[in-house]
Every structure is written in C-alpha cells, then in structure tokens.
Motif scaffolding. Structure first.
Motif, PDB file in Angstrom:
ATOM      1  N   UNK A 130      25.872  22.732  33.659  1.00 13.63           N
ATOM      2  CA  UNK A 130      27.213  23.021  33.142  1.00 13.63           C
ATOM      3  C   UNK A 130      27.146  23.480  31.687  1.00 13.63           C
ATOM      4  N   UNK A 131      26.427  22.745  30.859  1.00  8.46           N
ATOM      5  CA  UNK A 131      26.334  23.071  29.438  1.00  8.46           C
ATOM      6  C   UNK A 131      25.609  24.395  29.210  1.00  8.46           C
ATOM      7  N   UNK A 132      24.609  24.684  30.022  1.00  7.97           N
ATOM      8  CA  UNK A 132      23.900  25.962  29.847  1.00  7.97           C
ATOM      9  C   UNK A 132      24.771  27.134  30.289  1.00  7.97           C
ATOM     10  N   UNK A 133      25.671  26.895  31.221  1.00  8.62           N
ATOM     11  CA  UNK A 133      26.573  27.968  31.649  1.00  8.62           C
ATOM     12  C   UNK A 133      27.633  28.247  30.586  1.00  8.62           C
ATOM     13  N   UNK A 134      28.256  27.192  30.052  1.00  4.37           N
ATOM     14  CA  UNK A 134      29.328  27.420  29.087  1.00  4.37           C
ATOM     15  C   UNK A 134      28.790  27.819  27.713  1.00  4.37           C
ATOM     16  N   UNK A 135      27.561  27.453  27.408  1.00  4.37           N
ATOM     17  CA  UNK A 135      26.856  27.815  26.179  1.00  4.37           C
ATOM     18  C   UNK A 135      27.441  27.210  24.903  1.00  4.37           C
ATOM     19  N   UNK A 144      22.174   5.869  26.215  1.00  4.01           N
ATOM     20  CA  UNK A 144      21.148   5.736  27.251  1.00  4.01           C
ATOM     21  C   UNK A 144      21.355   6.596  28.473  1.00  4.01           C
ATOM     22  N   UNK A 145      22.355   7.477  28.457  1.00  3.66           N
ATOM     23  CA  UNK A 145      22.632   8.295  29.642  1.00  3.66           C
ATOM     24  C   UNK A 145      21.773   9.560  29.710  1.00  3.66           C
ATOM     25  N   UNK A 146      21.026   9.833  28.652  1.00  4.76           N
ATOM     26  CA  UNK A 146      20.144  10.998  28.673  1.00  4.76           C
ATOM     27  C   UNK A 146      20.713  12.233  28.009  1.00  4.76           C
ATOM     28  N   UNK A 147      21.614  12.022  27.061  1.00  5.40           N
ATOM     29  CA  UNK A 147      22.232  13.168  26.368  1.00  5.40           C
ATOM     30  C   UNK A 147      21.189  14.017  25.666  1.00  5.40           C
ATOM     31  N   UNK A 148      20.217  13.381  25.027  1.00  4.89           N
ATOM     32  CA  UNK A 148      19.192  14.135  24.298  1.00  4.89           C
ATOM     33  C   UNK A 148      18.370  14.985  25.262  1.00  4.89           C
ATOM     34  N   UNK A 149      18.015  14.435  26.396  1.00  3.79           N
ATOM     35  CA  UNK A 149      17.257  15.210  27.386  1.00  3.79           C
ATOM     36  C   UNK A 149      18.060  16.407  27.873  1.00  3.79           C
ATOM     37  N   UNK A 150      19.350  16.208  28.110  1.00  3.48           N
ATOM     38  CA  UNK A 150      20.219  17.300  28.566  1.00  3.48           C
ATOM     39  C   UNK A 150      20.289  18.389  27.512  1.00  3.48           C
ATOM     40  N   UNK A 151      20.537  18.008  26.274  1.00  4.25           N
ATOM     41  CA  UNK A 151      20.690  18.992  25.204  1.00  4.25           C
ATOM     42  C   UNK A 151      19.379  19.735  24.951  1.00  4.25           C
ATOM     43  N   UNK A 157      16.385  26.319  27.710  1.00  4.67           N
ATOM     44  CA  UNK A 157      16.832  27.385  28.620  1.00  4.67           C
ATOM     45  C   UNK A 157      17.449  28.535  27.836  1.00  4.67           C
ATOM     46  N   UNK A 158      18.341  28.238  26.906  1.00  3.47           N
ATOM     47  CA  UNK A 158      18.977  29.293  26.110  1.00  3.47           C
ATOM     48  C   UNK A 158      17.958  29.994  25.210  1.00  3.47           C
ATOM     49  N   UNK A 159      16.993  29.239  24.681  1.00  2.36           N
ATOM     50  CA  UNK A 159      15.954  29.836  23.846  1.00  2.36           C
ATOM     51  C   UNK A 159      15.129  30.831  24.644  1.00  2.36           C
ATOM     52  N   UNK A 160      14.746  30.450  25.852  1.00  2.00           N
ATOM     53  CA  UNK A 160      13.956  31.354  26.705  1.00  2.00           C
ATOM     54  C   UNK A 160      14.778  32.569  27.144  1.00  2.00           C
TER      55      UNK A 160
END
Length: 167
Positions: A130-135, A144-151, A157-160
């Motif tokens: 979702x976050x990679x789509x909306x940018x 502890x929900x994994x926000x850092x991993x998601x970001x 993905x956006x860098x590549x």
C-alpha cells in the motif's frame, strides 16, 4: 462572457451584460480586479486554483460563457489530473482494504524475495505494498508491529524503481 488564460491567470472578457452586482462581489472575493487598460477582469490567483471554482459558480448561477482554446485546454488538463487522482485514490483504498490484484501482489512478493533479506509478515506485506503504491504516506501503528521493516522495504523498492527510471 469569455473566459481566457493570460500568463497563467484567469481573465474574463465581455462580461458586463451578464453579471449582476452580487456576481461581481463574488469575483472580487476571489481576487478578480478590473484592468482599466484592457477592460477585463483578471485575478492574481493561478488558473489551477480559480478556474474550477469560477466555472462551477457560473454553471450554478446559469451564466453562459465561452472558453478560449487555451482555457478549454487548461480545463481539460485539470479534469484529467482530477480523474487520475481519483483513480489513484480508489486503487490505494482498495489496497488498504485488502483488495489487491493477484498479479501485482505476485510481483511485489517476488520483489521481496529478491531484494529484502527480512521475511515480512502478512500485515507488513500489505502495508508495504500500500505504502509503495501511494508513495507519500505514513505508518502509525503499535510498537513492535514492524513499521521500520515496512518503511525500509518501501524505501528500497522506490530506490530501485528510481534507479531503473534513470537508466
């Protein structure tokens, strides 16, 4: 009445016979001023801001007008941007609500397998997609929900993607 665009500003020609004093007051509120040299109403606001409001107002008040070729093109361009945004918003909401195209999900999971060493949980995959789509977004969740991993996943993905668009 003729609506024109001059130097990215909206100008109104030949309006005298159609506008009543309360119409002029509304236009004055939007920053339209009478130019004594050209005898037209011109606003200091950029057309992107005022043109949609002006046309909606004229339509609501049943005031007839004509658009110049340039003002029609600008109106069409603004409408196209609006439709694209609405479509993007609709798809983003579908992603957020878990309605994800299986092909797009497969491509994203493939990206994860090839580029992200950490295995994401299902809710993290959904959030990252979702976050990679909306940018442009934010991730506010419990500790502890994994926000850092998601970001970090979205960043990679956006860098590549940016690197591919440069090549």
């Amino acid at each position: 009445m003729i609506i024109d665009i001059i130097k990215n500003k909206v100008a109104i020609h030949e309006y005298e016979s159609q506008l009543k004093s309360y119409h002029i007051q509304q236009l004055d509120f939007w920053g339209f001023k009478f130019d004594k040299d050209t005898k037209i109403l011109v606003t200091h606001l950029e057309y992107k801001i005022i043109l949609p409001k002006l046309l909606a107002y004229l339509n609501k008040e049943k005031i007839s007008y004509k658009l110049t070729h340039l003002s029609q093109a600008k109106k069409d361009s603004l409408q196209k941007v609006k439709v694209e945004f609405e479509n993007h918003l609709k798809k983003a909401l579908e992603y957020k609500n878990g309605k994800i195209n299986s092909n797009e999900l497969g491509v994203f999971i493939s990206f994860l397998g090839n580029n992200i060493p950490r295995k994401l949980k299902e809710h993290q995959i959904k959030a990252a997609l979702h976050l990679s789509y909306i940018k442009h977004g934010a991730n506010f969740s419990v500790p502890g929900s994994g926000k850092t991993s998601v970001v970090l996943t979205v960043f990679e993905k956006l860098r590549l993607e940016d690197r591919k668009s440069v090549v």
